[in-house]
Design an enzyme around this catalytic site. Structure first.
Site, PDB file in Angstrom:
ATOM      1  N   SER A  58      -4.765  -0.091  -8.631  1.00  0.00           N
ATOM      2  CA  SER A  58      -4.131  -1.227  -9.299  1.00  0.00           C
ATOM      3  C   SER A  58      -4.546  -1.215 -10.763  1.00  0.00           C
ATOM      4  O   SER A  58      -5.640  -0.753 -11.104  1.00  0.00           O
ATOM      5  CB  SER A  58      -4.580  -2.517  -8.615  1.00  0.00           C
ATOM      6  OG  SER A  58      -4.548  -3.585  -9.540  1.00  0.00           O
TER       7      SER A  58
ATOM      8  N   GLU B 166       4.767   2.612   1.532  1.00  0.00           N
ATOM      9  CA  GLU B 166       5.627   1.475   1.153  1.00  0.00           C
ATOM     10  C   GLU B 166       6.956   1.958   0.586  1.00  0.00           C
ATOM     11  O   GLU B 166       8.011   1.390   0.874  1.00  0.00           O
ATOM     12  CB  GLU B 166       4.907   0.593   0.128  1.00  0.00           C
ATOM     13  CG  GLU B 166       3.728  -0.168   0.735  1.00  0.00           C
ATOM     14  CD  GLU B 166       2.879  -0.829  -0.346  1.00  0.00           C
ATOM     15  OE1 GLU B 166       3.397  -1.686  -1.065  1.00  0.00           O
ATOM     16  OE2 GLU B 166       1.691  -0.472  -0.467  1.00  0.00           O
TER      17      GLU B 166
ATOM     18  N   LYS C 148      -8.775  -1.949  -5.553  1.00  0.00           N
ATOM     19  CA  LYS C 148      -7.584  -1.664  -4.748  1.00  0.00           C
ATOM     20  C   LYS C 148      -7.331  -0.178  -4.528  1.00  0.00           C
ATOM     21  O   LYS C 148      -7.525   0.632  -5.400  1.00  0.00           O
ATOM     22  CB  LYS C 148      -6.340  -2.273  -5.433  1.00  0.00           C
ATOM     23  CG  LYS C 148      -6.233  -3.780  -5.361  1.00  0.00           C
ATOM     24  CD  LYS C 148      -6.144  -4.323  -3.953  1.00  0.00           C
ATOM     25  CE  LYS C 148      -4.784  -4.153  -3.350  1.00  0.00           C
ATOM     26  NZ  LYS C 148      -3.745  -4.923  -4.030  1.00  0.00           N
TER      27      LYS C 148
ATOM     28  N   HIS D 123       4.223  -7.285  20.490  1.00  0.00           N
ATOM     29  CA  HIS D 123       4.284  -8.484  19.640  1.00  0.00           C
ATOM     30  C   HIS D 123       3.169  -8.478  18.594  1.00  0.00           C
ATOM     31  O   HIS D 123       2.733  -9.538  18.147  1.00  0.00           O
ATOM     32  CB  HIS D 123       4.189  -9.773  20.468  1.00  0.00           C
ATOM     33  CG  HIS D 123       5.066  -9.780  21.680  1.00  0.00           C
ATOM     34  ND1 HIS D 123       6.361 -10.264  21.663  1.00  0.00           N
ATOM     35  CD2 HIS D 123       4.849  -9.317  22.940  1.00  0.00           C
ATOM     36  CE1 HIS D 123       6.894 -10.129  22.863  1.00  0.00           C
ATOM     37  NE2 HIS D 123       5.999  -9.545  23.664  1.00  0.00           N
TER      38      HIS D 123
END
Ligand code: ARG
Length: 460
Positions: A276, A289, A282, A155
């Site tokens: 970024s 992804e 970043k 979980h």
């Protein structure tokens, strides 16, 4: 000029021609189409269906076309209906009447069923090589990090201590199954439909065993209707690929989490991360992804194939032309994803201190604390209750099981003693889990070696 001109009085409408055509996506099977045609012509010559000398001329002509396509001397005509039509027309332009004999005892229906099989068989080889490499990289990393303690989750809540190596080997197991699914798909697709004709076989005395063996198939298909209309092999491969993508996607999701400041369990190499345009700090896990995102399209490819086939009566229907874009996209996507994913994984930096820190919070040794009481004679259910109360006490008093004084332990149960601290130490918890399939470092090393040996055997 269309193949079917005899029956027709008009050319196909231009826009409709584009709609009907598959050349934009089936020309990647040029080599397979030519290989299949060479085998077919050789067999026709050997069975006396066409003259032997003519068969030889056809084979030479086809080899010339392949050489010219590969050197760039010959360009594929984008207005051709499909790759089969283009190559036959080119052969005829080069050889005249001999070229027109190639299609004796053959239909584009058995031809396309053959080409897709030949093409996908080759793609299966490539994908299997990549998945095997991924498994090897996982084993290597797992051995390096066999002793790095991290929290195991259920979980997404810290549950019990495991090792990073064990976590990686869980993925190795999944990819090993993917490998075996790809092997299965390749084995089942390896039958030759040539000789099925349009749907009802042919009256020519063909040697179907011969074409099958010339093309490296296990044998010919056994029903002409099935031979031309079976696309199980596309659906099966797409399904194996979709499952593999789902595994990559779950893994990607974890990599994305692990890269975040909230976890910081790993850091990806700069060569496999992006920045970024506005936020200078970043470092983004774009590859992971994208792999996660592209899984959606591959699941879509599988759905396309299943849905496209579900209502088709026997035998060939033009709907089936739609099989190619879907299965090619699935194959290409997995190939691209693995090409980026494997070196990303190979070069990632693991941060074991952060994993250990995360493992030291969240009471992941609570089960071991209960097991300690069981070891002293308490039934597990009672031990579970006592430990639950201890955890609640710790939370209320901003303590952990490691820092809680012995008096508090004793207040919860008289069986607790000084040795409890040793019993709940993370290393002890992990090292003790050496049951087959467990996360203990020695298990991880043994499992990684077992899998590496299996991979070596596959290579041999
Ligand atoms: N381009 C077609 C396909 O991909 C080839 C088979 C055409 N056969 C036919 N009867 N129209 O399915």
């Amino acid at each position: 000029m269309k193949l079917w001109t005899g029956r027709f009085h008009k050319e196909l409408d231009k826009t409709t021609n584009d709609f009907n055509s598959s050349i934009s996506f089936d020309s990647r099977m040029a080599r397979e189409d030519i290989t299949g045609s060479i085998a077919h012509a050789t067999m026709l010559g050997s069975c006396g269906v066409i003259d032997k000398a003519e068969a030889d001329a056809i084979c030479k002509g086809l080899e010339g076309i392949l050489a010219d396509l590969e050197s760039g001397a010959l360009a594929i005509d984008p207005n051709a209906e499909d790759i089969h039509t283009f190559i036959e027309a080119e052969l005829t332009a080069r050889l005249g009447d001999s070229g027109k004999r190639l299609h004796t005892a053959r239909s584009r229906n058995d031809q396309v069923a053959l080409d897709v099989r030949l093409y996908l068989r080759g793609q299966c080889e490539t994908l299997r090589g990549q998945v095997a490499e991924l498994v090897r990289v996982l084993c290597k990393q797992a051995k390096e990090h066999s002793g790095d303690v991290m929290p195991g989750y259920t979980h997404l809540q810290r549950a019990q201590p495991i090792t990073f190596g064990h976590h990686l080997m869980a993925y190795a197991e999944m990819f090993l199954r993917d490998l075996s699914r790809l092997e299965d798909a390749q084995r089942r697709m390896n039958v030759c439909p040539l000789g099925s004709g349009a749907l009802a076989g042919t009256t020519y005395p063909l040697d179907r065993e011969m074409t099958a063996s010339l093309l490296g198939f296990d044998g010919p298909t056994h029903n002409s209707l099935d031979g031309v209309s079976d696309r199980d092999f596309c659906m099966e491969l797409a399904s194996a690929i979709a499952i593999c993508m789902v595994h990559l996607s779950r893994f990607s999701e974890e990599i994305i989490l692990w890269c975040s400041w909230e976890f910081k369990f790993i850091e990806l190499d700069d060569a496999f991360s992006t920045g970024s345009s506005i936020m200078p700090q970043k470092k983004n896990p774009d590859i992971a992804e994208l792999v996660r995102g592209k899984t959606g399209r591959v699941v879509g490819d599988l759905t396309t194939l299943l849905t496209m086939m579900k209502g088709l009566p026997l035998a060939y229907n033009k709907d089936m032309q739609e099989d190619k874009e879907a299965i090619f996209d699935a194959v290409d996507t997995l190939h691209m994803c693995l090409t980026a994913f494997i070196p990303m994984l190979d070069t990632m930096r693991v941060l074991p201190e952060n994993m250990r820190k995360a493992a030291a919070r969240g009471f992941i040794n609570a089960t071991d604390c209960a097991d300690y009481l069981v070891g002293k004679g308490l039934p597990f259910r009672d031990a579970y209750k006592v430990t639950g109360a201890l955890v609640a006490y710790c939370i209320d008093h901003d303590q952990t099981l490691e820092t809680l004084p012995l008096e508090q332990y004793k207040e919860h149960h008289e069986l607790f003693d000084q040795d409890v601290y040793e019993a709940i130490s993370l290393d002890r918890c992990v090292n003790g889990r050496k049951v087959l399939g467990g996360p203990a470092p020695e298990n991880v090393r043994r499992e990684a070696d077992r899998v590496l040996a299996m991979m070596e055997e596959k290579k041999a």
